[in-house]
Design a protein around this motif. Structure first.
Motif, short mmCIF file in Angstrom:
data_model
loop_
_atom_site.label_atom_id
_atom_site.label_comp_id
_atom_site.label_asym_id
_atom_site.label_seq_id
_atom_site.Cartn_x
_atom_site.Cartn_y
_atom_site.Cartn_z
N ARG A 69 10.82 31.39 40.18
CA ARG A 69 10.99 30.94 41.57
C ARG A 69 12.39 31.27 42.09
NH1 ARG A 69 7.75 25.90 40.56
NH2 ARG A 69 5.74 26.28 41.53
N ASN A 70 13.36 31.27 41.22
CA ASN A 70 14.71 31.58 41.65
C ASN A 70 14.80 33.00 42.23
OD1 ASN A 70 17.54 30.40 41.54
ND2 ASN A 70 17.90 32.38 40.58
N SER A 71 13.92 33.89 41.75
CA SER A 71 13.89 35.25 42.28
C SER A 71 13.46 35.26 43.75
CB SER A 71 12.94 36.12 41.45
OG SER A 71 13.34 36.17 40.10
N ILE A 72 12.69 34.26 44.16
CA ILE A 72 12.26 34.18 45.55
C ILE A 72 13.47 33.96 46.46
CG2 ILE A 72 10.92 32.83 47.22
CD1 ILE A 72 8.90 32.29 45.01
N ILE A 73 14.40 33.09 46.02
CA ILE A 73 15.61 32.87 46.81
C ILE A 73 16.39 34.17 46.99
CG2 ILE A 73 17.72 31.51 47.03
CD1 ILE A 73 15.18 29.82 47.06
N ASN A 74 16.44 34.98 45.93
CA ASN A 74 17.14 36.27 46.02
C ASN A 74 16.48 37.17 47.06
OD1 ASN A 74 18.89 35.47 43.98
ND2 ASN A 74 17.62 36.35 42.36
N LEU A 75 15.17 37.14 47.16
CA LEU A 75 14.48 37.94 48.18
C LEU A 75 14.74 37.38 49.57
CD1 LEU A 75 11.02 38.78 46.52
CD2 LEU A 75 13.02 40.25 46.77
N TRP A 76 14.82 36.07 49.70
CA TRP A 76 15.15 35.48 51.00
C TRP A 76 16.53 35.97 51.45
CZ3 TRP A 76 13.61 29.61 50.15
CH2 TRP A 76 12.21 29.51 50.13
N LYS A 77 17.48 36.02 50.54
CA LYS A 77 18.82 36.51 50.88
C LYS A 77 18.74 37.98 51.29
CE LYS A 77 22.16 35.36 48.07
NZ LYS A 77 22.90 35.11 46.79
N LYS A 78 17.95 38.76 50.57
CA LYS A 78 17.78 40.17 50.89
C LYS A 78 17.19 40.35 52.28
CE LYS A 78 15.66 44.41 49.07
NZ LYS A 78 14.83 44.98 47.97
N ALA A 79 16.32 39.42 52.67
CA ALA A 79 15.68 39.50 53.99
C ALA A 79 16.61 39.03 55.10
CB ALA A 79 14.40 38.66 53.99
N GLY A 80 17.79 38.53 54.73
CA GLY A 80 18.76 38.12 55.75
C GLY A 80 18.69 36.67 56.14
N MET A 81 18.18 35.82 55.27
CA MET A 81 18.06 34.40 55.60
C MET A 81 19.43 33.79 55.86
SD MET A 81 16.17 31.41 53.41
CE MET A 81 15.86 29.79 54.11
N THR A 82 19.52 32.92 56.85
CA THR A 82 20.75 32.23 57.20
C THR A 82 20.57 30.73 57.03
OG1 THR A 82 20.23 31.87 59.55
CG2 THR A 82 21.15 34.02 58.93
N GLN A 83 21.66 29.98 57.22
CA GLN A 83 21.61 28.52 57.09
C GLN A 83 20.78 27.87 58.19
OE1 GLN A 83 25.35 26.56 56.33
NE2 GLN A 83 26.13 28.24 55.06
N ASP A 84 20.56 28.58 59.28
CA ASP A 84 19.74 28.04 60.38
C ASP A 84 18.25 28.29 60.17
OD1 ASP A 84 22.07 27.28 61.53
OD2 ASP A 84 22.08 28.81 63.10
N ASP A 85 17.90 29.16 59.21
CA ASP A 85 16.50 29.48 58.97
C ASP A 85 15.85 28.41 58.09
OD1 ASP A 85 16.44 31.89 60.42
OD2 ASP A 85 17.38 32.96 58.75
N VAL A 86 14.53 28.49 57.97
CA VAL A 86 13.76 27.53 57.18
C VAL A 86 13.08 28.27 56.04
CG1 VAL A 86 11.82 25.91 57.19
CG2 VAL A 86 13.40 26.01 59.14
N GLY A 87 13.22 27.75 54.82
CA GLY A 87 12.56 28.32 53.66
C GLY A 87 11.32 27.53 53.31
#
Length: 345
Positions: free
Chosen positions: A66-84
């Motif tokens: 599951r931790n790899s999913i966070i890495n993909l979110w970062k790759k997609a440009g996720m910001t602190q204002d976005d929702v995971g």
């Protein structure tokens, strides 16, 4: 908006498994290349492999994946204002709830006021056991989960990140003194303006503060309608179904020699539903009428004419062809003696 999937080459118990969604496969084309999530939504795919010795057993491998999913979110440009939104592949929020998250002012998703104390928003999901026509009416599955990017480890400010010593082990959930439920954050410095960031293991466990979002309806007990769906045990063969239960995070090692209903009470309920047997002695019950008569929200695909019964009949044929038969049920399993408290979900 972006969607991320991570597939592992091993099961949660470490058994090898063949990757299904590699580039060039039909499954990859459907999942990644077909605009399944809309023409403007990128779909990121990664593969998790860990061949070393695990620090711990059971769900540790799952949390690492599951931790790899966070890495993909970062790759997609996720910001602190976005929702995971973190889900297993067989879970989803309802479309209406996801639209509400996009359009409405939800306090837990306001980056100006959210201090990560009560960060997690939990869905109340309706469970379908193997078939659209086997919807449980006495059970809610408390996933998926979503959290504001500000409170997600790897997205939020690292000043509020727990180190490995403050967790049960690397990649695992936090120790009790850093939780709301078990320790009221007693180990967290009081001068910190934000509570600990949430890693994927925290996402799935009842660790910090959370709120359950459900639809207020008058046709269910406690008016607790659903904001998600859990498509549980949708398999093409009983061989694959048994393999799941032998190799997932709560393995039933002897499943190969059991009838399907003996393996787990959820499967026993599914058998009773499909074979039209009484579910009175089961922990949960299924809808007594056809799904088309249900008043509440259902998955969009289940509204297609003929679909739900086609899958139901397909599952019946799969079960009737199983060589173990269905003479024995979960009630014949010695573990059923304490099933109300100790069965895995």
């Amino acid at each position: 908006t972006a969607v991320a999937f991570v597939e592992s080459n091993r099961t949660q118990t470490g058994n090898p498994r063949k990757l299904r969604f590699t580039n060039g496969t039909v499954e990859h084309k459907i999942l990644v290349e077909s605009n399944l999530f809309g023409p403007e939504t990128p779909v990121l795919m990664d593969y998790f492999s860990f061949e070393g010795k695990l620090d711990g057993v059971g769900l540790v491998r799952e949390q690492m994946q599951r931790n790899s999913i966070i890495n993909l979110w970062k790759k997609a440009g996720m910001t602190q204002d976005d929702v995971g939104v973190l889900t297993d592949a067989d879970e989803t929020f309802t479309r209406d709830f996801l639209r509400a998250v996009q359009m409405c002012d939800i306090p837990q998703l306001n980056p100006e006021t959210q201090n990560c104390h009560t960060a997690k928003v939990i869905g109340a999901s309706m469970v379908f056991e193997g078939s659209p026509e086997c919807m449980t009416v006495t059970r809610k599955w408390m996933h998926p989960d979503l959290i504001l990017g500000k409170c997600i480890e790897g997205i939020g400010d690292d000043e509020f990140k727990l180190d490995d010593k403050q967790r049960q082990r690397k990649f695992a959930w936090r120790k009790k003194q850093y939780t709301h439920k078990y320790g009221n954050y007693s180990g967290w410095p009081k001068e910190k303006t934000t509570y600990p960031l949430w890693n994927p293991a925290d996402f799935r466990r009842d660790q910090g503060g959370h709120i359950i979002y459900f639809e207020n309806v008058d046709y269910l007990p406690f008016h607790m309608g659903h904001t998600g769906f859990h498509f549980h045990n949708y398999f093409e063969t009983t061989h694959k179904l048994r393999n799941k239960y032998m190799t997932y995070g709560h393995p039933v090692r002897e499943a190969a020699n059991m009838t399907v209903g003996e393996i787990h009470p959820d499967l026993d309920l599914m058998i009773d539903c499909v074979l039209r047997r009484s579910t009175r002695n089961n922990k949960h019950n299924t809808l007594s009428s056809r799904l088309e008569e249900f008043e509440g929200r259902i998955p969009i695909a289940y509204g297609l004419e003929g679909y739900t019964m086609a899958r139901h009949l397909e599952l019946k044929n799969i079960l009737m062809d199983d060589e173990k038969g269905h003479d024995k049920s979960w009630h014949d399993n010695p573990k059923s003696k304490d099933w109300y408290e100790k069965i895995p979900n």
